[in-house]
Every structure is written in structure tokens, then in C-alpha cells.
Design an enzyme around this catalytic site. Structure first.
Site, PDB file in Angstrom:
ATOM      1  N   SER A  45      35.083  46.122  26.821  1.00 52.98           N
ATOM      2  CA  SER A  45      34.601  46.053  28.205  1.00 52.98           C
ATOM      3  C   SER A  45      33.209  45.429  28.285  1.00 52.98           C
ATOM      4  O   SER A  45      32.647  45.288  29.368  1.00 52.98           O
ATOM      5  CB  SER A  45      34.578  47.451  28.834  1.00 52.98           C
ATOM      6  N   ASN A 132      32.073  59.521  26.968  1.00 55.21           N
ATOM      7  CA  ASN A 132      32.754  59.916  28.207  1.00 55.21           C
ATOM      8  C   ASN A 132      31.767  60.391  29.277  1.00 55.21           C
ATOM      9  O   ASN A 132      31.858  59.995  30.440  1.00 55.21           O
ATOM     10  CB  ASN A 132      33.788  61.007  27.925  1.00 55.21           C
ATOM     11  N   HIS A 178      44.234  44.227  74.813  1.00 58.69           N
ATOM     12  CA  HIS A 178      45.420  43.422  74.449  1.00 58.69           C
ATOM     13  C   HIS A 178      45.081  41.931  74.407  1.00 58.69           C
ATOM     14  O   HIS A 178      45.954  41.096  74.611  1.00 58.69           O
ATOM     15  CB  HIS A 178      46.577  43.639  75.427  1.00 58.69           C
ATOM     16  N   SER A 299      34.998  19.136  58.515  1.00 53.79           N
ATOM     17  CA  SER A 299      36.304  18.878  57.917  1.00 53.79           C
ATOM     18  C   SER A 299      36.200  17.618  57.070  1.00 53.79           C
ATOM     19  O   SER A 299      35.464  16.697  57.409  1.00 53.79           O
ATOM     20  CB  SER A 299      37.336  18.689  59.031  1.00 53.79           C
ATOM     21  N   LYS A 305      35.276  18.072  63.762  1.00 52.38           N
ATOM     22  CA  LYS A 305      35.388  19.523  63.579  1.00 52.38           C
ATOM     23  C   LYS A 305      34.132  20.199  63.080  1.00 52.38           C
ATOM     24  O   LYS A 305      33.339  19.654  62.341  1.00 52.38           O
ATOM     25  CB  LYS A 305      36.534  19.838  62.606  1.00 52.38           C
ATOM     26  N   GLU A 312      35.344  33.427  58.644  1.00 48.95           N
ATOM     27  CA  GLU A 312      36.685  33.352  58.040  1.00 48.95           C
ATOM     28  C   GLU A 312      36.667  33.927  56.626  1.00 48.95           C
ATOM     29  O   GLU A 312      37.567  34.657  56.218  1.00 48.95           O
ATOM     30  CB  GLU A 312      37.166  31.901  58.004  1.00 48.95           C
TER      31      GLU A 312
HETATM   32  N1  ARG Z   1      34.064  51.528  27.806  1.00 46.90           N
HETATM   33  C1  ARG Z   1      34.504  52.849  28.145  1.00 46.90           C
HETATM   34  C2  ARG Z   1      34.754  52.948  29.648  1.00 46.90           C
HETATM   35  O1  ARG Z   1      34.333  52.095  30.322  1.00 46.90           O
HETATM   36  C3  ARG Z   1      33.477  53.843  27.759  1.00 46.90           C
HETATM   37  C4  ARG Z   1      34.000  55.199  27.475  1.00 46.90           C
HETATM   38  C5  ARG Z   1      34.835  55.181  26.261  1.00 46.90           C
HETATM   39  N2  ARG Z   1      35.235  56.487  25.885  1.00 46.90           N
HETATM   40  C6  ARG Z   1      36.216  56.675  25.012  1.00 46.90           C
HETATM   41  N3  ARG Z   1      36.531  57.885  24.716  1.00 46.90           N
HETATM   42  N4  ARG Z   1      36.869  55.649  24.501  1.00 46.90           N
HETATM   43  O2  ARG Z   1      35.384  53.863  30.141  1.00 46.90           O
END
Ligand code: ARG
Length: 487
Positions: A45, A132, A178, A299, A305, A312
Site C-alpha cells: 500500500s 492495526n 417540477h 468548443s 460556444k 458539469e
Molecule cells: N497497510 C495496512 C493497512 O493499510 C496496515 C495494517 C496492516 N496490518 C496487518 N495486520 N497486516 O491496513
């Protein structure tokens, strides 16, 4: 994105030694083999959660200080960890900290670099916490800050609307139901309706912010920790209002992300509805606004235009935010307690939802600041050339003792006659009014004049100029001294 980050870039990259210096994969010695390169990329990530770097450093500094205060590490060690983390911050500021995908995520990337800088002391940082609770902390810190930014963007947008409303305190605009001409309105009244919506948006976000601002840190993996930590210490350092009462809930809760996206979705609904009106108003058929060159495009083919691209795009982008809301709900709904990797998917949704919302608010603010001009003459003409004063003819009779439903039927037949003859109500001679009902007198012409039609709607919150002036004053006061962080 992660795939584009060269694995060999930056000082933190390159080594296959993991955070703990153990196996080839970077995990504990339980692992013997490295990840399949495709899976490494799939799992990582870092390509997007690098956006959480500042929050990750702040969270880690708070954690290190707390470990020092609680005697888990010495105060001197805590100080050196903090210095090391600040070193990572300055390396990032000068572009020297550019972790590749082998770091997996921002949390590992920082810890890995810290270990490079501090040796075995760096390995003490993760005592008494888990990724976590760490990721939950980072995301909440990030979102808290972004909610404040959105609040500021909502204020700017409201001020832009208010400036137009004040400039047009005496301008009228047809009101529709409406999308059929209904009754004329003060243009300021119309714009003030959107200020009300934006104020509700601010209140909703302030309410969400209260639940964002709770610390999960110290919940560790899911069950808490035997390490003698002080969760309230880190919470106070990081400016959280409270701590999660239950460690499982702390690492499993993404309600705040859903709530945010729901609030952001309503912001987008409001912007999208206003966009739709501007698009209609800018059309030849309505002609109520003209777009300035600063906020309109041409345009490639049709030289005549001028296109309302800004509203939009805002209207179009609203769908992205609604999509993120459904995406988050779906991502969470089947998850058993506690942390599941599915949660990694919350980030791109939040990042894009926030960016979209901020971009659209800013663009709409600019549109109302300098991108459009109301065409007062066109508006004046529009409100004078329809039957949107018909209700006032009925109200005129009601004021003279005719039961409303009877008056309503009489005026209906009158409008039918006028339509057949191509006449406006004000063009009917007095004799014909009186033939319809003897209560009509010469003052009927004044009563159905658009400005009088608007002025007559004096009920609280109505479009009468005096009522609108009250609304303008209240909005002006609110926007001159907005409550900090709203609610
Ligand atoms: N990159 C993970 C996330 O965004 C971080 C937490 C990862 N925790 C784990 N037990 N693999 O959620």
C-alpha cells in the site's frame, strides 16, 4: 501506483532485510522465502499510504514519548527515537526518503529507516503496539485534518454565495416546481437556500469529527498489550478527545470512514444540484447567467460556444464520492472482528473522496466569486412574462372573503382564457376582472406585479425582501465569526 515506484529508489530501499532484520521476506524467522513479486506489488500500500507519512511520524513520536514516560524504555532512548523520526521527516522533506514497494506500507517504511538510522534502538519503537492500531491512528489523524480543510472550503463557498446574494438583494428570479414556473423569488433567497445546505454540511462534518477524534492507539493487534503503556498519554499528545473503550472495536471500527463519506456525499449532492441550476441558467433558453472567460471553455469545433465545464465536472464527480460510500460499506459488511486486510482498501476511497470534495468546493467557490454574472435585465423580463402571479390573484380574492378553493377555480379559468388570447394577467382590462368577480378593483394590478408578489410572502423564512434581509444578516454574522470546528 505502487508498481511505478522503483524498488531501488531511496536510502530505505534496496535491502531485503526486513524490519527486524530477519527472514528474506521481512517477516519473522518463521518465513524462509520472499514474496512472489506480483504478490508483493499486490499486497503493498506504500504507493498510496505514503500520504499518511506525517501522521505516522506524529503517532510514532507520541508512542515513543509514552514508552519513555511509562519506563518501558529510558527517557534518553525515547528522545533518540524522536530525533530519528524527525530525521525521517526531514529526509522526506528533501526527497531523500522514497521507500519502494518492498517496504510494503508507510508504517514499515518508517520503522525500517529508523532501524537503519538508530540500529537496535530503532527496533524498540514497535513495543506495545501493532500496525492495526497504528494505521487506525494515522487515518484518523489524517481525516481529522482534512475535515478541518473541508470546513474551511465550505466557508469560502458560502462566502462566495453570500456575496452574490448581497449584490442581488433586489433582483428577482423565477421560482420553479417540477421545473415549471411557480412563483417569483428574490434571487438572494434562492442562493441563501444553498448557504443553509452548506451550514448543515458543516454541522454534519463537525459531528463526524467527534467520532473520528478517538484514539485506537494501544489496542495493539486486537487484545491490548501486557506492556505497561498509557493510552491516555498518547491520546493527549495527539489531540484525541478520548480513547476507544474496547480494543477489538478500536482496530475494527471504520464507521467513521463511512460516516465521513456519507457527509461528503451530501456535500456533493448539494454542489451537484447547484451545478445543474447553473448549467440551466447559462443556457440560451434560460439566459439567467453569463459565464466569464475565467471559468468557461470553448468548443474545439463550434466557435460560438461557451461551455459550463466547471459545474458539469462537479455534477459528474459527485458520483465518485457516492461510489466510495457504497464501496466502504460493502468492504466492511462481511468482516469478522478484528483487523482484516480488506481495511487497506479504505485509504484510496478516503483520499479520493476528500480530494474530490475539496476540489469541487474550491471550483464552485471560484465560479461564484468570479465565474458567473447574473443577467439582471433577463431575470427582470423573465419574471414579468409568465403566470407565476396567478396564486396572488387567488390570494387577492381570499383577502376579500372568497373561499380559497373557489378563488383558485376562478383564476384557473382566467389563466385558460389568457393563454387562449395570448394575454398576460396584467394585460387584462379592469372590466374583465370585474366581470369575473365583483371584488376585483384597480389595485389588482399592483398586487400581481412581480416585486409585490415577492414582497407579499412575509411568512417567516419566506421570500419577502424583509425576510431575506434577516437571512442575509444572520448568514453574514455566522460567516464573519464562524464557530471554530463548527458544532
Ligand atoms: N497497510 C495496512 C493497512 O493499510 C496496515 C495494517 C496492516 N496490518 C496487518 N495486520 N497486516 O491496513
Amino acid at each position: 501506483m505502487a508498481a511505478e515506484t522503483p524498488a531501488s529508489q531511496g536510502p530505505a530501499a534496496g535491502g531485503s532485510a526486513g524490519v527486524t532484520g530477519g527472514s528474506a521476506a521481512g517477516w519473522s524467522d518463521r518465513f524462509e522465502e520472499g514474496l512472489h513479486p506480483v504478490i508483493e506489488r499486490f499486497n503493498a500500500s506504500i504507493g498510496f499510504d505514503i500520504a499518511l507519512l506525517q501522521q505516522d511520524l506524529d503517532g510514532s513520536i507520541a508512542h515513543a514519548r509514552m514508552l519513555g514516560v511509562c519506563g518501558v524504555i529510558s527517557p534518553e532512548e525515547a528522545g533518540r527515537l524522536e530525533e530519528g523520526l524527525e530525521q525521517v521527516r526531514s529526509e522526506a522533506a528533501t526527497g531523500r526518503f522514497q521507500p519502494g514497494i518492498e517496504a510494503e506500507d508507510v508504517h514499515f517504511a518508517v520503522e525500517r529507516r529508523l532501524i537503519e538510522l538508530l540500529g537496535s534502538l530503532g527496533k524498540k519503537l514497535h513495543t506495545g503496539r501493532s500496525r492495526n492500531d497504528q494505521v487506525g491512528t494515522d487515518v484518523r489523524l489524517w481525516l481529522r485534518d482534512r475535515i478541518d480543510a473541508i470546513d474551511g472550503a465550505l466557508l469560502r463557498f458560502e462566502r462566495a454565495l453570500l456575496a452574490q446574494a448581497e449584490a442581488h438583494a433586489d433582483t428577482l428570479i423565477p421560482g420553479y416546481t417540477h421545473l415549471q414556473r411557480a412563483q417569483p423569488l428574490a434571487l438572494a433567497h434562492h442562493l441563501l437556500a444553498y448557504i443553509e445546505m452548506a451550514e448543515r454540511d458543516r454541522q454534519r462534518l463537525a459531528d463526524v469529527r467527534r467520532r473520528v477524534n478517538i484514539s485506537p492507539l494501544g489496542a495493539a493487534a486486537l487484545a491490548g498489550t501486557p506492556v505497561p503503556i498509557d493510552r491516555r498519554h498518547t491520546a493527549a499528545t495527539l489531540g484525541f478527545d478520548a480513547i476507544y473503550a474496547n480494543s477489538l472495536d478500536a482496530v475494527s471500527d471504520r464507521d467513521f470512514a463511512v460516516e465521513f463519506m456519507a457527509a461528503a456525499s451530501l456535500v456533493m449532492v448539494h454542489l451537484s444540484r447547484l451545478s445543474e441550476e447553473v448549467i440551466l441558467w447559462a443556457s440560451e433558453e434560460f439566459g439567467f447567467v453569463s459565464l466569464t472567460d475565467r471559468c468557461a471553455t470553448g468548443s474545439s469545433l463550434m466557435p460560438q460556444k461557451k461551455n459550463p465545464d466547471v459545474p458539469e465536472l462537479v455534477r459528474g464527480k459527485s458520483g465518485r464520492v457516492f461510489g466510495h460510500l457504497i464501496g466502504l460499506l460493502t468492504m466492511i459488511k462481511g468482516l469478522p472482528l478484528a483487523y482484516n486486510k480488506d481495511f487497506q482498501e479504505d485509504k484510496e476511497a478516503l483520499f479520493d473522496g476528500v480530494a474530490t470534495c475539496l476540489d469541487c468546493l474550491e471550483a464552485m467557490a471560484i465560479l461564484f466569486e468570479e465565474g458567473l454574472e447574473f443577467r439582471a435585465a433577463r431575470l427582470e423580463e423573465a419574471v414579468g412574462r409568465d403566470y407565476s402571479n396567478a396564486t396572488d390573484v387567488a390570494d387577492y380574492l381570499v383577502a376579500r372573503g372568497v373561499p380559497f378553493r373557489e378563488a383558485y377555480q376562478l383564476v384557473g379559468s382566467l389563466v385558460k382564457t389568457c393563454l387562449r388570447e395570448g394575454l398576460l394577467l396584467r394585460e387584462l382590462p379592469l372590466a374583465r376582472w370585474q366581470a369575473l368577480h365583483p371584488a376585483f378593483a384597480a389595485d389588482i394590478y399592483g398586487a400581481i406585479e412581480p416585486r409585490q408578489v415577492v414582497a407579499a410572502r412575509r411568512s417567516e423564512g419566506g421570500t419577502a425582501f424583509e425576510q431575506v434581509r434577516l437571512q442575509l444578516e444572520r448568514a453574514r454574522q455566522r460567516l464573519e465569526a464562524p464557530e471554530a470546528g463548527v458544532a
